[in-house]
Design an enzyme around this catalytic site. Structure first.
Site, PDB file in Angstrom:
ATOM      1  CD1 TRP A 265      -1.897  -2.348   2.107  1.00  0.00           C
ATOM      2  CD2 TRP A 265      -2.694  -1.599   0.038  1.00  0.00           C
ATOM      3  NE1 TRP A 265      -2.605  -3.280   1.530  1.00  0.00           N
ATOM      4  CE2 TRP A 265      -3.282  -2.963   0.301  1.00  0.00           C
ATOM      5  CE3 TRP A 265      -3.254  -0.678  -0.774  1.00  0.00           C
ATOM      6  CZ2 TRP A 265      -4.352  -3.442  -0.172  1.00  0.00           C
ATOM      7  CZ3 TRP A 265      -4.275  -1.467  -1.629  1.00  0.00           C
ATOM      8  CH2 TRP A 265      -4.799  -2.817  -1.350  1.00  0.00           C
TER       9      TRP A 265
ATOM     10  CG  ASP B 157      -3.135   4.010   4.492  1.00  0.00           C
ATOM     11  OD1 ASP B 157      -4.275   4.103   5.093  1.00  0.00           O
ATOM     12  OD2 ASP B 157      -2.875   3.373   3.184  1.00  0.00           O
TER      13      ASP B 157
ATOM     14  CE  LYS C 265      -8.163  -3.527   5.471  1.00  0.00           C
ATOM     15  NZ  LYS C 265      -7.962  -2.744   4.358  1.00  0.00           N
TER      16      LYS C 265
END
Length: 359
Positions: free
Chosen positions: A102, A172, A196
């Site tokens: 990511w 992030d 999540k």
């Protein structure tokens, strides 16, 4: 109906109490005679939902008043673009610490906007660890330093973050926000896809220091300008109303448990159960991440052969476990144990791991 033992990396388990409350209010939210999906986002009932979600997040993360809380769309993947669009000033550099797929994607998008480079990386070791803080020295002419606090694919997590920086720290936190208390004041900007720990897919939370909004240029597309959403309470256009409502319910659930500190205690207990089985298995199970970089959210491990892995995953599926397949970058298995995964489900997984190893 018997619930699955859900260890998916995301979207993943939602708290059962939240699902039951949503079911109860499904046809008639708060006496309106409507589902939240049916009501106007300009209506008073929805404005209250939106404001309550904002207030609860501020409370749970102890967000200072000089930060804006935005509810956006597009996932963390859109933030890979919005961050440099809004913060990467001309003549300056976006610095990125690479700890997994990511962060690589975030860097790739930033390079399309302006100058961006790697500040530190553990790619050579297949991302088994987080770089040492001493190795991260962003230059003074940097626009910001970007990190990914938890790495779902590789099962690593930052347990301390760079401090005393002369540039804003951007994070992030898609896969570990609200898993533990954080000091928001150490960050210039935090973003997180909700799917999540915060709710369903479809909503992204952005927490940004107000003075950083001054970097946004008037030439930016309206919807990609943080100021647009900050000036309109995240209601400039039709928002994902159902996702914001479910976010509010998840935050209420987290608050009822005792907030981020209580969630951290639960998460450490869950993670310890699986890591202890890995460490005490005599090499039958092997953790991917180095011990000082292990994630509280994603436990990655391998078995000693593909045959054993296939047998483990096949039998786990028969027992009602879902989402245990590891990512192809690591192979093996991955148990994602986000906030809403009950400790009882983790205990059942560990018991299965013991039984499979013994046989």
């Amino acid at each position: 109906m018997e619930r699955a033992f859900n260890f998916n990396a995301g979207p993943t388990a939602l708290p059962e109490a939240v699902l039951k409350k949503a079911e109860k209010e499904w046809m008639n939210y708060n006496g309106t005679g409507m589902n939240v999906m049916e009501m106007s986002h300009r209506s008073k009932p929805f404005e209250e939902i939106n404001n309550q979600a904002n207030s609860l997040l501020r409370k749970l993360l102890n967000i200072p008043d000089d930060y804006e809380v935005l509810f956006l769309q597009g996932g963390a993947s859109l933030q890979f673009t919005m961050v440099p669009m809004n913060l990467l000033e001309e003549g300056k550099t976006g610095q990125y610490v690479l700890t997994g797929a990511w962060s690589e994607k975030a860097l790739k998008e930033a390079k399309k906007i302006g100058h961006a480079e790697v500040a530190a990386s553990t790619k050579d070791g297949n991302y088994k660890a987080i770089p040492s803080l001493d190795s991260i020295q962003p230059s003074k002419d940097s626009a910001y330093l970007h990190i990914t606090t938890n790495n779902t694919i590789f099962g690593t997590q930052w347990h301390s973050t760079p401090e005393n920086l002369e540039v804003p720290l951007v994070a992030d936190m898609s896969s570990d926000i609200l898993c533990r208390p954080i000091d928001v004041s150490k960050f210039g900007l935090i973003y997180a896809g909700a799917q999540k720990n915060l709710g369903p897919s479809g909503i992204t939370v952005v927490i940004v220091k107000k003075d950083l909004l001054e970097r946004s240029k008037d030439s930016l597309p309206t919807m990609l300008d943080y100021r647009t959403h900050a000036n309109n309470n995240s209601l400039y256009n039709t928002p994902p109303t159902l996702a914001i409502y479910l976010l509010k319910l998840v935050l209420e659930w987290a608050d009822s448990l005792g907030g981020a500190a209580a969630l951290e205690k639960m998460n450490r207990e869950k993670a310890a159960l699986i890591y202890n089985e890995i460490d005490e298995s005599g090499g039958f199970y092997n953790g991917h991440a180095e011990k000082d970089s292990r994630s509280l959210m994603n436990v990655t491990f391998t078995l000693n052969s593909q045959e054993a892995t296939d047998a483990f995953l096949a039998e786990a599926k028969e027992r009602g476990f879902t989402g245990l397949n590891g990512h192809r970058s690591v192979g093996g298995c991955r148990a994602s144990i986000y906030n809403a995964v009950p400790i009882e489900h983790v205990e059942k997984l560990v018991q299965f791991m013991k039984e499979f190893r013994t046989r």
